[in-house]
Design a protein around this motif. Sequence first.
Motif, PDB file in Angstrom:
ATOM      1  N   PRO A 157       3.766  14.856 -12.187  1.00 58.22           N
ATOM      2  CA  PRO A 157       4.870  15.443 -11.422  1.00 58.22           C
ATOM      3  C   PRO A 157       5.402  14.410 -10.435  1.00 58.22           C
ATOM      4  CG  PRO A 157       2.931  16.870 -11.393  1.00 58.22           C
ATOM      5  CD  PRO A 157       2.496  15.559 -11.936  1.00 58.22           C
ATOM      6  N   LEU A 158       6.668  14.494 -10.122  1.00 61.63           N
ATOM      7  CA  LEU A 158       7.313  13.521  -9.240  1.00 61.63           C
ATOM      8  C   LEU A 158       6.605  13.406  -7.890  1.00 61.63           C
ATOM      9  CD1 LEU A 158       9.631  11.593  -8.560  1.00 61.63           C
ATOM     10  CD2 LEU A 158      11.020  13.601  -7.982  1.00 61.63           C
ATOM     11  N   ALA A 159       6.089  14.522  -7.386  1.00 63.54           N
ATOM     12  CA  ALA A 159       5.448  14.512  -6.065  1.00 63.54           C
ATOM     13  C   ALA A 159       4.275  13.538  -6.000  1.00 63.54           C
ATOM     14  CB  ALA A 159       4.979  15.920  -5.703  1.00 63.54           C
ATOM     15  N   TYR A 160       3.658  13.254  -7.164  1.00 61.20           N
ATOM     16  CA  TYR A 160       2.507  12.355  -7.205  1.00 61.20           C
ATOM     17  C   TYR A 160       2.896  10.892  -6.971  1.00 61.20           C
ATOM     18  CZ  TYR A 160      -0.551  15.996  -9.199  1.00 61.20           C
ATOM     19  OH  TYR A 160      -1.296  17.120  -9.419  1.00 61.20           O
ATOM     20  N   MET A 161       4.202  10.594  -6.950  1.00 58.24           N
ATOM     21  CA  MET A 161       4.658   9.210  -6.823  1.00 58.24           C
ATOM     22  C   MET A 161       4.717   8.735  -5.375  1.00 58.24           C
ATOM     23  SD  MET A 161       5.373   8.427 -10.019  1.00 58.24           S
ATOM     24  CE  MET A 161       6.598   7.146 -10.094  1.00 58.24           C
ATOM     25  N   ARG A 162       4.696   9.670  -4.452  1.00 60.28           N
ATOM     26  CA  ARG A 162       4.870   9.313  -3.041  1.00 60.28           C
ATOM     27  C   ARG A 162       3.775   8.340  -2.575  1.00 60.28           C
ATOM     28  NH1 ARG A 162       8.139  11.524   0.417  1.00 60.28           N
ATOM     29  NH2 ARG A 162       8.472  13.334  -0.941  1.00 60.28           N
ATOM     30  N   GLY A 163       4.191   7.307  -1.838  1.00 60.49           N
ATOM     31  CA  GLY A 163       3.248   6.364  -1.254  1.00 60.49           C
ATOM     32  C   GLY A 163       2.793   5.252  -2.173  1.00 60.49           C
ATOM     33  N   ARG A 164       3.256   5.235  -3.424  1.00 62.11           N
ATOM     34  CA  ARG A 164       2.807   4.222  -4.378  1.00 62.11           C
ATOM     35  C   ARG A 164       3.842   3.099  -4.504  1.00 62.11           C
ATOM     36  NH1 ARG A 164       0.984   7.057  -9.866  1.00 62.11           N
ATOM     37  NH2 ARG A 164       0.119   4.973 -10.173  1.00 62.11           N
ATOM     38  N   THR A 165       3.360   1.895  -4.843  1.00 58.05           N
ATOM     39  CA  THR A 165       4.231   0.799  -5.236  1.00 58.05           C
ATOM     40  C   THR A 165       3.823   0.413  -6.648  1.00 58.05           C
ATOM     41  OG1 THR A 165       4.414  -0.026  -2.972  1.00 58.05           O
ATOM     42  CG2 THR A 165       4.981  -1.558  -4.748  1.00 58.05           C
ATOM     43  N   LEU A 166       4.767   0.424  -7.578  1.00 53.95           N
ATOM     44  CA  LEU A 166       4.446   0.294  -8.990  1.00 53.95           C
ATOM     45  C   LEU A 166       4.938  -1.039  -9.539  1.00 53.95           C
ATOM     46  CD1 LEU A 166       5.521   3.933  -9.839  1.00 53.95           C
ATOM     47  CD2 LEU A 166       3.187   3.104  -9.512  1.00 53.95           C
ATOM     48  N   ASP A 167       4.008  -1.973  -9.707  1.00 53.54           N
ATOM     49  CA  ASP A 167       4.322  -3.279 -10.270  1.00 53.54           C
ATOM     50  C   ASP A 167       4.066  -3.278 -11.773  1.00 53.54           C
ATOM     51  OD1 ASP A 167       4.914  -4.402  -7.754  1.00 53.54           O
ATOM     52  OD2 ASP A 167       2.801  -4.864  -7.391  1.00 53.54           O
ATOM     53  N   ASN A 168       4.800  -4.136 -12.496  1.00 53.33           N
ATOM     54  CA  ASN A 168       4.582  -4.353 -13.932  1.00 53.33           C
ATOM     55  C   ASN A 168       4.499  -3.036 -14.704  1.00 53.33           C
ATOM     56  OD1 ASN A 168       4.311  -7.254 -13.547  1.00 53.33           O
ATOM     57  ND2 ASN A 168       2.319  -6.778 -12.640  1.00 53.33           N
TER      58      ASN A 168
ATOM     59  N   GLU B 206      16.050  13.457  -1.087  1.00 56.09           N
ATOM     60  CA  GLU B 206      14.883  12.776  -0.526  1.00 56.09           C
ATOM     61  C   GLU B 206      13.941  12.301  -1.650  1.00 56.09           C
ATOM     62  OE1 GLU B 206      16.595  15.642   2.337  1.00 56.09           O
ATOM     63  OE2 GLU B 206      15.759  15.894   0.323  1.00 56.09           O
ATOM     64  N   GLN B 207      13.755  13.143  -2.661  1.00 57.53           N
ATOM     65  CA  GLN B 207      12.886  12.780  -3.780  1.00 57.53           C
ATOM     66  C   GLN B 207      13.442  11.593  -4.557  1.00 57.53           C
ATOM     67  OE1 GLN B 207      12.787  16.625  -5.732  1.00 57.53           O
ATOM     68  NE2 GLN B 207      10.649  16.934  -5.169  1.00 57.53           N
ATOM     69  N   MET B 208      14.754  11.579  -4.781  1.00 52.10           N
ATOM     70  CA  MET B 208      15.355  10.480  -5.529  1.00 52.10           C
ATOM     71  C   MET B 208      15.186   9.155  -4.801  1.00 52.10           C
ATOM     72  SD  MET B 208      16.898   9.302  -8.172  1.00 52.10           S
ATOM     73  CE  MET B 208      17.617  10.670  -9.081  1.00 52.10           C
TER      74      MET B 208
ATOM     75  N   LEU C 214      13.050   5.930  -6.316  1.00 51.32           N
ATOM     76  CA  LEU C 214      13.653   4.626  -6.585  1.00 51.32           C
ATOM     77  C   LEU C 214      13.010   3.513  -5.771  1.00 51.32           C
ATOM     78  CD1 LEU C 214      17.424   5.643  -6.796  1.00 51.32           C
ATOM     79  CD2 LEU C 214      15.914   5.003  -8.682  1.00 51.32           C
ATOM     80  N   THR C 215      12.486   3.847  -4.605  1.00 51.76           N
ATOM     81  CA  THR C 215      11.858   2.829  -3.768  1.00 51.76           C
ATOM     82  C   THR C 215      10.386   2.609  -4.103  1.00 51.76           C
ATOM     83  OG1 THR C 215      11.502   4.518  -2.054  1.00 51.76           O
ATOM     84  CG2 THR C 215      13.465   3.142  -1.857  1.00 51.76           C
ATOM     85  N   ARG C 216       9.887   3.254  -5.171  1.00 51.82           N
ATOM     86  CA  ARG C 216       8.518   2.979  -5.645  1.00 51.82           C
ATOM     87  C   ARG C 216       8.483   1.715  -6.507  1.00 51.82           C
ATOM     88  NH1 ARG C 216       6.417   4.578  -2.005  1.00 51.82           N
ATOM     89  NH2 ARG C 216       8.549   4.863  -1.297  1.00 51.82           N
ATOM     90  N   MET C 217       9.624   1.256  -6.943  1.00 53.74           N
ATOM     91  CA  MET C 217       9.705   0.155  -7.902  1.00 53.74           C
ATOM     92  C   MET C 217       9.154  -1.136  -7.319  1.00 53.74           C
ATOM     93  SD  MET C 217      13.169  -1.263  -9.669  1.00 53.74           S
ATOM     94  CE  MET C 217      13.127  -2.467 -10.996  1.00 53.74           C
ATOM     95  N   GLY C 218       8.244  -1.773  -8.075  1.00 55.72           N
ATOM     96  CA  GLY C 218       7.652  -3.031  -7.648  1.00 55.72           C
ATOM     97  C   GLY C 218       8.115  -4.186  -8.522  1.00 55.72           C
ATOM     98  N   PHE C 219       7.441  -5.331  -8.388  1.00 56.98           N
ATOM     99  CA  PHE C 219       7.804  -6.518  -9.154  1.00 56.98           C
ATOM    100  C   PHE C 219       7.453  -6.337 -10.631  1.00 56.98           C
ATOM    101  CE2 PHE C 219       7.172  -8.221  -4.842  1.00 56.98           C
ATOM    102  CZ  PHE C 219       8.407  -8.845  -4.670  1.00 56.98           C
TER     103      PHE C 219
ATOM    104  N   GLY D  72      21.978  25.651  -2.163  1.00 55.45           N
ATOM    105  CA  GLY D  72      22.085  24.905  -0.918  1.00 55.45           C
ATOM    106  C   GLY D  72      21.433  23.537  -0.960  1.00 55.45           C
ATOM    107  N   ARG D  73      20.634  23.242  -2.004  1.00 54.22           N
ATOM    108  CA  ARG D  73      20.004  21.928  -2.115  1.00 54.22           C
ATOM    109  C   ARG D  73      20.865  21.031  -2.978  1.00 54.22           C
ATOM    110  NH1 ARG D  73      14.645  21.937  -0.533  1.00 54.22           N
ATOM    111  NH2 ARG D  73      15.006  19.702  -0.322  1.00 54.22           N
ATOM    112  N   LYS D  74      21.168  19.834  -2.488  1.00 53.56           N
ATOM    113  CA  LYS D  74      21.998  18.881  -3.218  1.00 53.56           C
ATOM    114  C   LYS D  74      21.144  18.106  -4.216  1.00 53.56           C
ATOM    115  CE  LYS D  74      25.956  19.173  -0.739  1.00 53.56           C
ATOM    116  NZ  LYS D  74      26.432  18.236   0.255  1.00 53.56           N
ATOM    117  N   SER D  75      21.700  17.845  -5.383  1.00 56.88           N
ATOM    118  CA  SER D  75      20.986  17.092  -6.417  1.00 56.88           C
ATOM    119  C   SER D  75      20.912  15.613  -6.060  1.00 56.88           C
ATOM    120  CB  SER D  75      21.695  17.245  -7.772  1.00 56.88           C
ATOM    121  OG  SER D  75      21.191  16.321  -8.712  1.00 56.88           O
ATOM    122  N   GLY D  76      19.705  15.066  -6.124  1.00 58.71           N
ATOM    123  CA  GLY D  76      19.521  13.647  -5.847  1.00 58.71           C
ATOM    124  C   GLY D  76      20.199  12.765  -6.873  1.00 58.71           C
ATOM    125  N   LEU D  77      20.336  13.270  -8.110  1.00 57.97           N
ATOM    126  CA  LEU D  77      20.990  12.483  -9.152  1.00 57.97           C
ATOM    127  C   LEU D  77      22.483  12.329  -8.857  1.00 57.97           C
ATOM    128  CD1 LEU D  77      20.983  11.033 -11.864  1.00 57.97           C
ATOM    129  CD2 LEU D  77      21.249  13.253 -12.989  1.00 57.97           C
TER     130      LEU D  77
END
Length: 311
Positions: A203-214, A228-230, A234-239, A257-262
């Motif tokens: 699930p997307l929530a599991y991505m928080r706090g990670r940096t994903l290289d390679n 906020e989720q989007m 996008l800022t999880r992306m590593g080298f 009332g919630r705006k789509s991040g996409l």
Amino acid sequence: MDRAELLGSLDANLNLIRESTGTEIFQRDDCLLLRGGNTELAEGILSELADILKSGERLDSQKVSYVISMKEQGQSYRENNVSKDIICFTSKGRPLKPKTVGQKKYVESIRKRDIVFGIGPAGTGKTYIAVAMAVNAYKNKEVQKIILARPAVEAGERLGFLPGDLQEKVDPYLRPLYDALYDVLGRDNALRLKEKEVIEVVPLAYMRGRTLDNSFIILDEAQNTTREQMKMFLTRMGFGSKVVVTGDITQIDLPRGRKSGLIEAEKILKNVEGIDFCYLKDVDVVRHELVKRIINAYDRFYKSHPEELEE
């Protein structure tokens, strides 16, 4: 060339051409006679289908319908070399290729760019192609991991009321990603790589706090992310990583009332260098022909009744 394959089972291909061109087509000995309607278009379609068969490709209703659509727009399936590009081979040895010009451009963008947004209706192959490209990148040692994520939006059900532990609760939301993986890699191979944590389906929530290289990272159903989720994703992306974001902006299941991040990302990142936005359309639908008709019917309805979108 097998004439039966050109005409289709019970003349199914001929019937598609008749319906689209208004031309009557008759078989006489070794010839096809055309009368009425747009005979020039009908002749062009038949010629194109015959050339496709001569090249060794097979015809099915989806391909025939697509060739007709292209010819109606003055384009050629052959000249665009639509299915010459092999993405990868499935576990059963079947080559996976783009089936439409839109899909071909999508594949080319994923190869060239580090972040690609694939936006389009259901059935256009957005997720399946992204998974195939991820598997190919892993097999070619371009990445070390494949990470597939989806927002677990509650479509009428609450996770807390579903049976099982957390993984069992979220697995139904991730099923389409598993299905694509199993088809491309084979179930046993996919599960083995998942056990080795080479493949993560989360699930997307599991991505928080990670940096994903390679890594090759896919976010599916991105229309159901919040802004906020989007940004978080996008800022999880590593080298050494590649990111593909897929979504259908006509199927947003977020609470009122919630705006789509996409949709917000599309506005903010449209002109950022290194990011591509690929738009797949109803003509790129590779499911049953009725799926395309359903999409078109909904589009027509909401264009003529925009107030319905506000309810």
